[in-house]
Design a protein around this motif. Sequence first.
Motif, PDB file in Angstrom:
ATOM      1  N   GLN A 260       0.811  -1.215   0.000  1.00  0.00           N
ATOM      2  CA  GLN A 260       0.000   0.000   0.000  1.00  0.00           C
ATOM      3  C   GLN A 260       0.846   1.268   0.000  1.00  0.00           C
ATOM      4  O   GLN A 260       0.336   2.354  -0.306  1.00  0.00           O
ATOM      5  N   ILE A 261       2.129   1.147   0.344  1.00  0.00           N
ATOM      6  CA  ILE A 261       3.010   2.331   0.342  1.00  0.00           C
ATOM      7  C   ILE A 261       4.301   1.998  -0.419  1.00  0.00           C
ATOM      8  O   ILE A 261       5.362   1.853   0.177  1.00  0.00           O
ATOM      9  N   PRO A 262       4.208   1.862  -1.748  1.00  0.00           N
ATOM     10  CA  PRO A 262       5.413   1.546  -2.535  1.00  0.00           C
ATOM     11  C   PRO A 262       6.501   2.578  -2.322  1.00  0.00           C
ATOM     12  O   PRO A 262       6.245   3.776  -2.240  1.00  0.00           O
ATOM     13  N   GLY A 263       7.731   2.087  -2.203  1.00  0.00           N
ATOM     14  CA  GLY A 263       8.878   2.971  -2.053  1.00  0.00           C
ATOM     15  C   GLY A 263       9.181   3.371  -0.633  1.00  0.00           C
ATOM     16  O   GLY A 263      10.209   4.001  -0.377  1.00  0.00           O
ATOM     17  N   GLU A 264       8.302   3.012   0.316  1.00  0.00           N
ATOM     18  CA  GLU A 264       8.515   3.377   1.711  1.00  0.00           C
ATOM     19  C   GLU A 264       8.654   2.127   2.571  1.00  0.00           C
ATOM     20  O   GLU A 264       8.287   1.034   2.163  1.00  0.00           O
ATOM     21  N   GLN A 265       9.200   2.322   3.775  1.00  0.00           N
ATOM     22  CA  GLN A 265       9.399   1.226   4.735  1.00  0.00           C
ATOM     23  C   GLN A 265      10.166   0.055   4.098  1.00  0.00           C
ATOM     24  O   GLN A 265       9.824  -1.107   4.282  1.00  0.00           O
ATOM     25  N   ARG A 266      11.220   0.380   3.370  1.00  0.00           N
ATOM     26  CA  ARG A 266      11.946  -0.656   2.623  1.00  0.00           C
ATOM     27  C   ARG A 266      12.623  -1.660   3.546  1.00  0.00           C
ATOM     28  O   ARG A 266      12.599  -2.870   3.291  1.00  0.00           O
TER      29      ARG A 266
END
Length: 438
Positions: A260-266
Amino acid sequence: MHELVNKVRMLRAGFVFSEPQILEIANSFQQAMTDGLTGKGSSLKMLPSFLTKPTGREKGIYLAIDFGGTNVRILTVGIKGNGEYRILKRRSFPLQDRGKGYDFTSREATGTDLFQFIAGQIESLLEPGQIYPLGFTFSFPSQQTGVNQAILIKWTKEIQTSGVEGHNVSEMLQKALVCKNLIQVIPRAIINDTVGTLLTSSYIDRYADIGSICGTGHNTCYIEPSSPITGKPMIINMESGNFNELPATKYDLQLDRQSQIPGEQRLEKMVGGQYIGELTRIIIQDFINKKLLFVSGRPEIFFTPYKIKSEDITRLLTDESPDLTDVSQWLKTICRIPHSLLEERITLRTIASIVIIRSIQLVTATFTGVLKHIDPSLEKRHTIAIDGSLYELMPGYASKLNITFKNIFKGKSDLIETKLTKDGSGVGAAIAAAIVED
């Protein structure tokens, strides 16, 4: 068979790091810490808590709310001084229950609905005539402007409740308490779960200076010796799950794209319990598509997002029987695969092991980055307080983390202790309230 072995070997090479690679990640993490503290661009938010260690002399009865995911806990805690405390009462409740017809984590629910629901669960724990200073653990990226002021930056852990991002969650809780006429509950402090874990451990252990959650999600805090705000020691919540200077595989990229949040919380997507089952499923799906596993069928469980949970990974890694009997039973009963080859069962277990080993190595790398920042020559003792199901329950997780430390720090690893800190986020909220009250 030869092709399967080569595929597993390539998977291991892409996931498991050498010691120099772990140190390179640690150095990148340390640099990201410095950049975040000095206001430069960084994937680490380095959020101030406006709190430091407790003295160990705090006393009183406190209320704590622990909101870290789709289940919320409420505790009353008796803090006795001399590093002693006792949980007096507790209850937990889900924020979503389709059987009862509610879901306070969806976009359709509002922040007002959410906090009034939480406030409504408190009354049963209260004693008549007792005043309850409240500590609130709110385990989502928030910008704090004071010890009891926090604005939600962004929901994580797939929560989507509307009207909360960009708002002061402390004020929203306060309004909900007033609405429920709970005037004997007095909010004093809001913290992150990592901060709570560190506070709980440091209440009884003077060497505790790093706190971490290794469970559904992942984050770490530490005591910054000289805060940019005060020039004095302060606990900094790094929101380290968002660290992004990491070597990603094609499987990580696929998981990230569908989140749901691509690019974040990798980092969190590479190490957290919310994601390790899904990452394992994506890898197994690729093996099946390449006709390396279960060639006679297409097991739907491996083609359905988030059907594989961290509990399944635990089951795969726990089975030490020669023919992996429990894995075979899991394939039959849960995956609806009536017949499997031993080589297939070994491969599943190996894939799960590789995913977990990388999780351990990445977490250790970030801890190493923190240690390099606060004690470059590693001359002092440090306790890393850890709470969460991965560290506590995943087979071999804690022991392999300590082995990785031994390999990195050689003869100095005895100065580092990792310690399970149960109920840290809840008890820590009560301790935070006690620090403010003291």
